[in-house]
Design a protein around this motif. Structure first.
Motif, mmCIF file in Angstrom:
data_model
loop_
_atom_site.group_PDB
_atom_site.id
_atom_site.type_symbol
_atom_site.label_atom_id
_atom_site.label_comp_id
_atom_site.label_asym_id
_atom_site.label_seq_id
_atom_site.Cartn_x
_atom_site.Cartn_y
_atom_site.Cartn_z
ATOM 1 N N GLU A 231 -11.661 13.204 -2.520
ATOM 2 C CA GLU A 231 -12.437 12.169 -3.104
ATOM 3 C C GLU A 231 -11.308 11.319 -3.691
ATOM 4 O O GLU A 231 -10.955 11.757 -4.730
ATOM 5 C CB GLU A 231 -13.522 12.832 -4.032
ATOM 6 C CG GLU A 231 -14.551 13.724 -3.346
ATOM 7 C CD GLU A 231 -15.579 14.330 -4.292
ATOM 8 O OE1 GLU A 231 -15.615 13.766 -5.423
ATOM 9 O OE2 GLU A 231 -16.375 15.124 -3.839
ATOM 10 N N HIS A 232 -11.425 10.172 -3.312
ATOM 11 C CA HIS A 232 -10.650 9.158 -4.083
ATOM 12 C C HIS A 232 -11.021 8.947 -5.278
ATOM 13 O O HIS A 232 -12.204 8.745 -5.629
ATOM 14 C CB HIS A 232 -10.487 7.792 -3.135
ATOM 15 C CG HIS A 232 -9.973 7.863 -1.691
ATOM 16 N ND1 HIS A 232 -9.079 8.838 -1.481
ATOM 17 C CD2 HIS A 232 -10.473 7.438 -0.720
ATOM 18 C CE1 HIS A 232 -8.842 8.834 -0.363
ATOM 19 N NE2 HIS A 232 -9.694 8.007 0.465
ATOM 20 N N ALA A 233 -10.027 9.003 -6.290
ATOM 21 C CA ALA A 233 -10.540 8.576 -7.620
ATOM 22 C C ALA A 233 -10.628 7.426 -7.870
ATOM 23 O O ALA A 233 -10.062 6.475 -7.446
ATOM 24 C CB ALA A 233 -9.027 8.875 -8.690
ATOM 25 N N ARG A 234 -11.670 6.985 -8.900
ATOM 26 C CA ARG A 234 -12.037 5.392 -9.218
ATOM 27 C C ARG A 234 -10.713 4.925 -9.745
ATOM 28 O O ARG A 234 -10.578 5.551 -11.162
ATOM 29 C CB ARG A 234 -13.283 5.554 -9.996
ATOM 30 C CG ARG A 234 -13.735 4.245 -10.185
ATOM 31 C CD ARG A 234 -14.916 4.173 -11.136
ATOM 32 N NE ARG A 234 -15.576 2.804 -11.231
ATOM 33 C CZ ARG A 234 -16.465 2.554 -12.098
ATOM 34 N NH1 ARG A 234 -17.288 3.559 -12.809
ATOM 35 N NH2 ARG A 234 -16.577 1.297 -12.527
ATOM 36 N N LEU B 153 -2.427 8.249 -9.199
ATOM 37 C CA LEU B 153 -1.730 7.191 -8.551
ATOM 38 C C LEU B 153 -2.081 7.129 -7.148
ATOM 39 O O LEU B 153 -2.327 6.134 -6.500
ATOM 40 C CB LEU B 153 -0.207 6.986 -8.822
ATOM 41 C CG LEU B 153 0.505 5.745 -8.632
ATOM 42 C CD1 LEU B 153 -0.047 4.572 -9.302
ATOM 43 C CD2 LEU B 153 1.917 5.796 -8.949
ATOM 44 N N ALA B 154 -1.817 8.387 -6.382
ATOM 45 C CA ALA B 154 -2.161 8.267 -5.284
ATOM 46 C C ALA B 154 -3.690 8.021 -4.968
ATOM 47 O O ALA B 154 -3.993 7.417 -3.801
ATOM 48 C CB ALA B 154 -1.882 9.764 -4.550
ATOM 49 N N GLY B 155 -4.313 8.471 -5.859
ATOM 50 C CA GLY B 155 -5.735 8.507 -5.638
ATOM 51 C C GLY B 155 -6.365 7.030 -5.818
ATOM 52 O O GLY B 155 -7.068 6.518 -5.208
ATOM 53 N N TRP B 156 -5.645 6.213 -6.786
ATOM 54 C CA TRP B 156 -6.134 4.769 -7.015
ATOM 55 C C TRP B 156 -5.595 4.143 -5.619
ATOM 56 O O TRP B 156 -6.317 3.124 -5.391
ATOM 57 C CB TRP B 156 -5.090 4.224 -8.095
ATOM 58 C CG TRP B 156 -5.580 4.958 -9.522
ATOM 59 C CD1 TRP B 156 -6.850 5.567 -9.550
ATOM 60 C CD2 TRP B 156 -4.937 4.713 -10.726
ATOM 61 N NE1 TRP B 156 -6.703 5.900 -11.056
ATOM 62 C CE2 TRP B 156 -5.667 5.413 -11.767
ATOM 63 C CE3 TRP B 156 -3.903 3.934 -11.125
ATOM 64 C CZ2 TRP B 156 -5.587 5.316 -12.919
ATOM 65 C CZ3 TRP B 156 -3.470 4.013 -12.565
ATOM 66 C CH2 TRP B 156 -4.051 4.739 -13.287
ATOM 67 N N ARG B 157 -4.418 4.241 -5.097
ATOM 68 C CA ARG B 157 -3.854 3.660 -4.044
ATOM 69 C C ARG B 157 -4.654 3.908 -2.687
ATOM 70 O O ARG B 157 -5.211 2.866 -2.152
ATOM 71 C CB ARG B 157 -2.381 4.060 -3.736
ATOM 72 C CG ARG B 157 -1.527 3.357 -4.553
ATOM 73 C CD ARG B 157 -0.209 3.652 -4.353
ATOM 74 N NE ARG B 157 0.780 2.872 -4.854
ATOM 75 C CZ ARG B 157 1.858 3.280 -5.467
ATOM 76 N NH1 ARG B 157 2.103 4.762 -5.396
ATOM 77 N NH2 ARG B 157 2.888 2.556 -6.261
#
Length: 433
Positions: free
Chosen positions: A234-237, A259-263
């Motif tokens: 689940e991608h971070a908001r 950082l990877a989730g934000w991208r």
């Protein structure tokens, strides 16, 4: 994914040296190593990423849920997971988190990774086997694959140690002599950062040579094991679509998985260097100042007029958030360890000092009393606090109610003033069960 977790009975046994050596030795042989670090830590993962030439994610059984941990392990490509533990193998907090207490053993049990136990054997011989045997029996579901003996004094010393391990039924995968060639310098929050070491590659190559010479690295690869646990990332908001991110030796503490989730969620990262007197990009949606070591560069930051003016202008129209070191820079004044005061951005009515050091360390839960970038009011976040600064003055609205791992309220609430927020709280996860 098959893997190993490198752990020890206590800090200082040499597990970082062993993990770095194995990561680089396997990488040199063409093995796609996926490095991980158990628990909250910004510095070791940078070394592990350099050794394996792949991103290193933190896995935290207190701050993360099972699905998030397994998704991070499954994220990206690789054939062998190599995780470095923190503190002692079974060390965690008293209160259980989402999947455990924060102990490295929680990660080994969840992922089915055997543990390679690194033992500092100075001043002992067969007694080291008693320690290892006790750890092997301490917790069901945690397998000790074998040991690496570190700081062995002589051939006779090694023979006595191996005899003890044979009696305990524990394989010895390596015996490292006392040496200084891969010693990494330290400072008050841990190791000196990887980016600051001009001899980093030489250090990693020396560690790989050491592991290749004194450890059975093919035997270790053969005992790697693990289970496949289905989980969707689940991608971070992200806190904004275009994020101006301070990034240099003073601002480097941001977890790679965030950082990877934000991208992955589509955000664009716009790095800038306050130490190079760069201002945040004016077309960014938000400015984020991570933690780091601003106290070591306070004079340069105070003299960086373009950075400070640009940050103040940015904050007139758009949100700015600072974590730990970034939080202190958003304040009015920072007193360094020598007692000298330095003018900071003045966006928060906050003054901090390192003149009288006092450690603030531990897991934290934070319930936001007001919105911060990427999170609504009343959101509950999991993270940690790790600094030596003292608050001299704090005159803004608190940002959050903050508890430690035992559920006790802590004094460091963070601050909010207009669109500027900050806290000593380092975010690990917002996806709480």
């Amino acid at each position: 994914m098959k893997g190993l977790l490198v752990a020890a009975p206590a800090s200082g046994a040499g597990k970082t040296t062993v993990t770095l050596g194995l990561a680089r030795a396997w990488t040199r042989r063409g093995v796609a190593v996926r490095p991980f670090k158990s628990g909250p830590d910004y510095i070791d993962p940078a070394f592990l990423a350099a050794a394996a030439r792949r991103s290193c994610f933190n896995l935290d059984s207190w701050a993360m849920g099972r699905a998030e941990i397994t998704a991070l392990v499954g994220h990206g490509q690789g054939e062998l997971a190599l995780a470095e533990g923190s503190m002692g193998l079974f060390d965690g907090v008293a209160k259980q988190g989402a999947t455990g207490s924060g102990a490295s053993a929680d990660i080994a049990a969840l992922m089915g990774w055997p543990v390679l136990l690194v033992l500092d054997v100075r001043g002992q011989a067969q007694s080291a086997a008693a320690v290892a045997a006790g750890m092997a029996k301490f917790r069901a579901g945690v397998e000790i694959a074998g040991v690496v003996l570190n700081r062995v004094a002589s051939a006779r010393h090694e023979a006595l140690l191996r005899a003890g391990m044979a009696e305990a039924g524990l394989p010895v995968f390596g015996a490292l002599p006392r040496q200084e060639s891969v010693t990494v310098p330290e400072r008050h929050l841990g190791l000196v950062q990887a980016a600051e070491l001009p001899r980093l590659e030489a250090l990693l190559e020396n560690a790989a040579d050491l592991a290749s010479r004194y450890c059975d690295i093919e035997g270790l690869r053969a005992v790697a094991a693990g289970r496949t646990l289905a989980a969707t990332m689940e991608h971070a908001r992200p806190p904004g679509q275009r994020i101006a991110l301070a990034k240099d030796e003073a601002f480097s503490f941001l977890y790679p998985h965030l950082l990877a989730g934000w991208r992955a969620a589509g955000a664009e990262i716009l790095p800038f260097s306050p130490l190079a007197d760069e201002a945040p990009a004016g077309d960014a949606d938000i400015c984020w100042l991570p933690g780091g070591y601003p106290e070591l560069h306070a004079g340069r930051l105070a003299a960086s007029r373009n950075f400070l003016t640009g940050l103040r202008d940015f904050a007139k129209l758009k949100p700015v958030h600072g974590e730990c070191g970034g939080y202190m820079v958003l304040g009015e004044r920072l007193v360094d360890a020598a007692g000298a005061g330095h003018e900071m951005a003045g966006l928060l009515r906050l003054s901090t000092s390192f003149a009288k050091r006092r450690m603030h360390l531990g897991y934290r839960r934070a319930r936001l009393l007001a919105p911060m970038p990427g999170h609504e009011a009343a959101s509950v976040l999991a993270g940690h606090e790790f600094h030596y600064a003292t608050i001299l003055e704090q005159r803004d609205t608190p940002l959050a109610e903050v508890w430690d791992a035992e559920g006790r309220l802590v004094a460091e609430t963070g601050s909010r003033r207009a669109s500027v927020t900050g806290s000593f709280f380092h975010l690990i996860s917002a996806r709480l069960p």
